[in-house]
Design an enzyme around this catalytic site. Structure first.
Site, mmCIF file in Angstrom:
data_model
loop_
_atom_site.group_PDB
_atom_site.id
_atom_site.type_symbol
_atom_site.label_atom_id
_atom_site.label_comp_id
_atom_site.label_asym_id
_atom_site.label_seq_id
_atom_site.Cartn_x
_atom_site.Cartn_y
_atom_site.Cartn_z
ATOM 1 C CG ASP A 8 -1.759 1.117 1.155
ATOM 2 O OD1 ASP A 8 -1.998 1.493 0.326
ATOM 3 O OD2 ASP A 8 -1.876 1.581 3.228
ATOM 4 C CG ASP A 10 -1.669 6.931 0.849
ATOM 5 O OD1 ASP A 10 -0.883 7.989 0.539
ATOM 6 O OD2 ASP A 10 -2.777 7.599 0.822
HETATM 7 P P1 B16 Z 1 -7.111 10.263 -2.919
HETATM 8 P P2 B16 Z 1 -4.329 3.400 0.179
HETATM 9 C C1 B16 Z 1 -5.828 5.902 -0.204
HETATM 10 O O1 B16 Z 1 -4.757 5.698 -0.280
HETATM 11 C C2 B16 Z 1 -5.788 6.722 1.756
HETATM 12 O O2 B16 Z 1 -5.583 5.550 2.835
HETATM 13 C C3 B16 Z 1 -7.615 7.026 1.642
HETATM 14 O O3 B16 Z 1 -7.031 7.622 2.887
HETATM 15 C C4 B16 Z 1 -8.166 8.243 0.596
HETATM 16 O O4 B16 Z 1 -9.193 8.458 0.609
HETATM 17 C C5 B16 Z 1 -7.831 7.230 -1.128
HETATM 18 O O5 B16 Z 1 -6.761 6.854 -1.185
HETATM 19 C C6 B16 Z 1 -8.510 8.001 -2.311
HETATM 20 O O6 B16 Z 1 -7.254 8.964 -2.278
HETATM 21 O O7 B16 Z 1 -8.581 11.002 -2.836
HETATM 22 O O8 B16 Z 1 -6.506 10.480 -4.052
HETATM 23 O O9 B16 Z 1 -7.913 8.997 -4.724
HETATM 24 O O10 B16 Z 1 -3.464 3.755 1.251
HETATM 25 O O11 B16 Z 1 -4.701 2.679 -0.471
HETATM 26 O O12 B16 Z 1 -2.175 4.578 -0.357
HETATM 27 MG MG MG Z 2 -2.988 3.250 3.999
#
Ligand code: B16
Ligand code: MG
Length: 214
Positions: A8, A10
């Site tokens: 992953d 984030d």
């Molecule tokens: P965006 P990951 C996720 O990333 C985040 O954890 C989540 O909080 C966020 O809403 C989602 O991506 C969408 O992100 O708005 O930038 O498209 O943890 O899967 O890397």
């Molecule tokens: Mg994450």
């Protein structure tokens, strides 16, 4: 026997989770909701629109679809501004070495992030070359906890799902990995990620020696 490792983004490679939190908190405060760090856990790993819906549910607020789309756009504009400042120094300690080490052991490496901004983050961090496959939020229909994102990553790596190990910091992400039939290392607290096969405090704490024992 593990052949593919899926990360992953984030909260596992870099703390963009913090930037998501401050952008959502700023938006929530505009309609009188104070978003706590505990409530923020519910937003990790899920899509932008689902995150907004969770915040609106917390505030018992009902809005027409067009307004929700405008609010999600506003949050993303702030998030994009915040992440432009990201530098390679913000990658969690030991992670680039870990990825290079795994590759030298003939493991296939993928990124699987729900974020539509993942390609820009990876570009700013300068780590695209460390992955054999990159999957982001623009490439999937169903967000975590649905297994789609991890199954796509396994397919691109050409590795069977039961031979993949996932690193995840979100409860929704752990559920998605297990639903994909993969093993999962939870990065964070056992309280939050108890369903994972193994828990580490930080990504690089994971010892490759135990890879095939979990
Ligand atoms: P965006 P990951 C996720 O990333 C985040 O954890 C989540 O909080 C966020 O809403 C989602 O991506 C969408 O992100 O708005 O930038 O498209 O943890 O899967 O890397
Ligand atoms: Mg994450």
């Amino acid at each position: 026997m593990i052949e593919g490792v899926i990360f992953d983004l984030d909260g596992v490679i870099v703390d963009t989770a913090h930037y998501h939190y401050i952008a959502w908190k700023r938006l929530a405060s505009e309609f009188g909701v104070t978003l706590t760090t505990q409530q923020n856990e519910l937003l990790k790993g899920v899509s932008r629109m689902r995150s907004l819906e969770i915040i609106l549910e917390l505030g018992k607020i009902h809005l027409p679809e067009a307004e929700k789309v405008a609010l999600a756009k506003k949050k993303n504009k702030w998030f994009v501004e915040y992440i432009e400042a990201i530098r390679p120094e913000e990658i969690f300690a030991g992670v680039p070495e870990m990825l290079a080490n795994y590759r030298s052991q003939n493991l296939k490496i993928a990124l699987a992030s729900s974020s539509k901004n993942a390609p820009r983050v990876i570009e700013l961090l300068g780590i695209a070359h460390l992955f054999d496959a990159l999957v982001d939020g623009t490439m999937i229909t169903h967000t975590k906890p649905d297994p789609e994102i991890f199954l796509l990553a396994a397919k691109l790596l050409n590795v069977s799902p039961d031979r993949c190990l996932v690193f995840e910091d979100a409860e929704a992400g752990v559920e998605a990995a297990l639903a994909a039939g993969m093993k999962c290392v939870g990065v964070g607290s056992a309280e939050q990620l108890g369903k994972a096969n193994y828990i580490v405090k930080q990504t690089a704490d994971f010892d490759l020696a135990i890879l095939n024992k979990i």
